[in-house]
Scaffold this active site. Structure first.
Site, PDB file in Angstrom:
ATOM      1  NE  ARG A 130      -9.496  21.457  67.315  1.00 51.70           N
ATOM      2  CZ  ARG A 130     -10.582  22.168  67.073  1.00 51.70           C
ATOM      3  NH1 ARG A 130     -11.306  21.900  65.997  1.00 51.70           N
ATOM      4  NH2 ARG A 130     -10.956  23.140  67.885  1.00 51.70           N
TER       5      ARG A 130
ATOM      6  CG  HIS B 112      10.212  10.743  65.843  1.00 53.94           C
ATOM      7  ND1 HIS B 112       9.784  11.694  64.957  1.00 53.94           N
ATOM      8  CD2 HIS B 112      11.015   9.911  65.143  1.00 53.94           C
ATOM      9  CE1 HIS B 112      10.324  11.468  63.777  1.00 53.94           C
ATOM     10  NE2 HIS B 112      11.078  10.390  63.855  1.00 53.94           N
TER      11      HIS B 112
ATOM     12  CD  GLN C 234       3.327   6.400  66.788  1.00 55.24           C
ATOM     13  OE1 GLN C 234       2.672   5.523  66.289  1.00 55.24           O
ATOM     14  NE2 GLN C 234       3.706   7.472  66.098  1.00 55.24           N
TER      15      GLN C 234
ATOM     16  N   GLY D  32      16.385  -3.124  61.531  1.00 59.09           N
ATOM     17  CA  GLY D  32      15.236  -3.462  60.686  1.00 59.09           C
ATOM     18  C   GLY D  32      15.678  -3.971  59.331  1.00 59.09           C
ATOM     19  CG  ASP D  33      13.386  -3.075  55.802  1.00 58.74           C
ATOM     20  OD1 ASP D  33      13.629  -2.171  56.623  1.00 58.74           O
ATOM     21  OD2 ASP D  33      12.761  -2.873  54.753  1.00 58.74           O
TER      22      ASP D  33
ATOM     23  NE  ARG E 290      22.085   5.034  46.628  1.00 59.24           N
ATOM     24  CZ  ARG E 290      21.525   6.112  47.165  1.00 59.24           C
ATOM     25  NH1 ARG E 290      21.401   6.214  48.482  1.00 59.24           N
ATOM     26  NH2 ARG E 290      21.063   7.089  46.397  1.00 59.24           N
TER      27      ARG E 290
ATOM     28  CG  ASP F   2       8.390  -3.028  58.516  1.00 55.69           C
ATOM     29  OD1 ASP F   2       9.281  -3.276  59.367  1.00 55.69           O
ATOM     30  OD2 ASP F   2       8.454  -2.071  57.731  1.00 55.69           O
TER      31      ASP F   2
ATOM     32  N   GLY G 281      16.326   3.492  62.735  1.00 53.94           N
ATOM     33  CA  GLY G 281      15.701   4.369  63.736  1.00 53.94           C
ATOM     34  C   GLY G 281      15.775   3.774  65.127  1.00 53.94           C
TER      35      GLY G 281
ATOM     36  CB  THR H  66      11.143  -2.054  63.091  1.00 54.42           C
ATOM     37  OG1 THR H  66      10.184  -1.084  62.655  1.00 54.42           O
ATOM     38  CG2 THR H  66      10.685  -3.422  62.652  1.00 54.42           C
ATOM     39  CB  ILE H  67       7.942   1.124  66.446  1.00 56.20           C
ATOM     40  CG1 ILE H  67       8.112   2.112  65.294  1.00 56.20           C
ATOM     41  CG2 ILE H  67       8.817   1.483  67.626  1.00 56.20           C
ATOM     42  CD1 ILE H  67       7.486   3.484  65.572  1.00 56.20           C
ATOM     43  CG  ASP H  68       7.781   0.805  61.163  1.00 59.30           C
ATOM     44  OD1 ASP H  68       7.274   1.610  61.949  1.00 59.30           O
ATOM     45  OD2 ASP H  68       8.671   1.103  60.349  1.00 59.30           O
TER      46      ASP H  68
ATOM     47  CG  MET I 157       5.543   6.967  63.188  1.00 60.71           C
ATOM     48  SD  MET I 157       7.181   6.955  63.964  1.00 60.71           S
ATOM     49  CE  MET I 157       7.788   8.571  63.495  1.00 60.71           C
ATOM     50  N   GLY I 158       4.474   3.577  61.054  1.00 62.37           N
ATOM     51  CA  GLY I 158       4.410   2.205  60.541  1.00 62.37           C
ATOM     52  C   GLY I 158       4.907   2.038  59.115  1.00 62.37           C
ATOM     53  NE  ARG I 159       9.675   1.235  57.155  1.00 60.70           N
ATOM     54  CZ  ARG I 159      10.688   0.510  56.740  1.00 60.70           C
ATOM     55  NH1 ARG I 159      11.621   1.065  55.989  1.00 60.70           N
ATOM     56  NH2 ARG I 159      10.818  -0.759  57.064  1.00 60.70           N
TER      57      ARG I 159
ATOM     58  CB  THR J  95      19.936  -2.949  60.080  1.00 57.19           C
ATOM     59  OG1 THR J  95      19.619  -1.587  60.359  1.00 57.19           O
ATOM     60  CG2 THR J  95      21.137  -3.354  60.902  1.00 57.19           C
TER      61      THR J  95
HETATM   62  O1  F6P Z   1      10.756   2.629  60.892  1.00 57.80           O
HETATM   63  C1  F6P Z   1      10.442   3.318  62.050  1.00 57.80           C
HETATM   64  C2  F6P Z   1       9.846   4.665  61.732  1.00 57.80           C
HETATM   65  O2  F6P Z   1       9.536   5.305  62.956  1.00 57.80           O
HETATM   66  C3  F6P Z   1       8.626   4.626  60.825  1.00 57.80           C
HETATM   67  O3  F6P Z   1       7.445   4.237  61.472  1.00 57.80           O
HETATM   68  C4  F6P Z   1       8.610   6.047  60.318  1.00 57.80           C
HETATM   69  O4  F6P Z   1       7.972   6.121  59.073  1.00 57.80           O
HETATM   70  C5  F6P Z   1      10.087   6.368  60.177  1.00 57.80           C
HETATM   71  O5  F6P Z   1      10.778   5.475  61.038  1.00 57.80           O
HETATM   72  C6  F6P Z   1      10.443   7.782  60.536  1.00 57.80           C
HETATM   73  O6  F6P Z   1      11.787   7.979  60.266  1.00 57.80           O
HETATM   74  P1  F6P Z   1      12.627   9.229  60.798  1.00 57.80           P
HETATM   75  O7  F6P Z   1      12.934   8.979  62.236  1.00 57.80           O
HETATM   76  O8  F6P Z   1      13.824   9.238  59.938  1.00 57.80           O
HETATM   77  O9  F6P Z   1      11.744  10.436  60.630  1.00 57.80           O
END
Ligand code: F6P
Length: 365
Positions: free
Chosen positions: A283, A289, A291, A119-120, A83, A146, A15, A142-144, A186-188, A122
């Site tokens: 609410r 995105h 972020q 990220g992981d 793959r 992680d 991403g 990665t913004i996550d 976000m953050g997975r 890649t």
């Molecule tokens: O890994 C970055 C991230 O923005 C995660 O926080 C989020 O879960 C995922 O990518 C969203 O992926 P996509 O852009 O494919 O919707």
């Protein structure tokens, strides 16, 4: 510098993320200016390597991109060469191992080494290429936040600052209308963005993937705030959060992606549950995105520049097969094999979790 090192390739995978262009700039300028190494941009991550879409990067290509969001090279999160999805004549998709094609194109283009920014996922591909003899150096994106081995990835601090601003801004409506407002970030499977943005904005409740929550605890907390005159609550909810007795909420599945699950929707669920149980108008907002978009903050521009410089330093020194990392305030490196396929989640005894508890934050435990 080893005499054989004349040309390198650089790619951005996974991403997009604030700071990608700042890394590309640092890699290319350092290679061109200090080492007279030619630099080639590989388009759309590993897809460009599979499809042989590569172009030379000159000074002008990497000038004026420090503050630019996204990636001038393009990216893809569906291009694992081991793959690779191929559509057959009957319309069905089958996965093929096309790693040999990547090796051919690296040879054809005379690329002596690759700088792989991602990220992981890649890094897993890069680690495989290293095992096949391709010198690669990774840069943690990665913004996550992680990736294992590094305290911080570039892009994370920008995402935290965007999420913090959003949380700050909903405060006024929550307080004026006596509402609960849930902000899903976000953050997975890692709650770093939620934890940092939640602490930075003083969110009343932070829900993390690492600490499955009890709805009853969250509702008791919201009700208690109302009883004590705080007739509003701000909840910062990580997209990977889940109730103790439930599952994560999946927004969509992308079968072509090496990581098919896309999380999302837990914020709305938490909002509906709170409104039903606490009789407080609620609410929910999904930041999504936003972020990942736009210009990196200063800290990420600095980190990206340090990482790009360090990557070239490692390539030139022949220290490949590694990921450049930040430990404390020192740049170092860890072997790609230690990073590939792993995720760094928040340890539940993390000092920031303890600090947040002490200032009265509810984690729904
Ligand atoms: O890994 C970055 C991230 O923005 C995660 O926080 C989020 O879960 C995922 O990518 C969203 O992926 P996509 O852009 O494919 O919707």
């Amino acid at each position: 510098m080893s005499k054989s090192l004349q040309r390198i390739g650089v790619l951005t995978g996974g991403g997009d993320c604030p700071g990608l262009n700042a890394v590309i700039r640092a890699v290319a300028k350092s290679a061109l200016n200090r080492h007279s190494i030619e630099v080639f941009g590989i388009e759309d991550g590993f897809l460009g390597l599979i499809q042989n879409r590569v172009h030379r990067l000159e000074q002008a290509d990497v000038s004026n991109i420090l503050t630019l969001g996204g990636t001038i090279l393009g990216t893809s999160n569906k291009a694992d060469p081991s793959r690779y999805p191929v559509r057959r004549a009957d319309g069905r998709v089958e996965f093929q191992d096309v790693t040999d094609r990547c090796l051919e194109h690296i040879e054809q283009r005379h690329l002596d080494a690759l700088v792989v920014i991602g990220g992981d996922g890649t890094m897993t591909v890069a680690s495989n290429l290293v095992s096949l003899g391709v010198p690669c150096v990774g840069v943690p994106k990665t913004i996550d936040n992680d990736l294992v081995g590094t305290d911080v990835t570039f892009g994370f601090q920008t995402a935290v600052s965007i999420a913090t601003e959003a949380l700050d801004r909903v405060h006024t409506t929550a307080a004026s209308h006596h509402r609960a407002i849930v902000v899903e970030v976000m953050g997975r499977n890692a709650g770093w963005i939620a934890l940092h943005a939640g602490v930075a904005s003083g969110a009343d409740v932070i829900l993390l993937p690492e600490i499955p929550y009890s709805l009853e605890t969250v509702c008791d907390f919201v009700r208690a705030r109302s009883r004590h005159g705080k007739r509003f609550s701000i909840l910062c909810v990580s997209e990977g959060a889940r109730p103790r007795d439930g599952e994560q909420v999946v927004a969509r599945r992308d079968p072509l992606s090496p990581e098919p699950v896309r999380l999302g929707g837990i914020g709305q669920k938490v909002a509906e549950d709170i409104e039903a149980a606490c009789s407080i108008e609620t609410r929910s907002i999904v930041l999504g995105h936003v972020q990942r978009g736009g210009t990196p903050i200063a800290a990420d521009r600095v980190l990206a520049t340090e990482f790009g410089y360090a990557a070239i330093d490692r390539v030139v020194g022949g220290e490949t097969g590694c990921l450049v990392v930040m430990k404390g305030r020192t740049v170092g490196q860890v072997p790609l094999t230690e990073v590939a396929g792993k995720q760094r989640t928040i340890p539940i005894d993390h000092p920031l979790v303890a600090a947040a508890r002490d200032v009265g934050t509810c984690f729904g435990e």
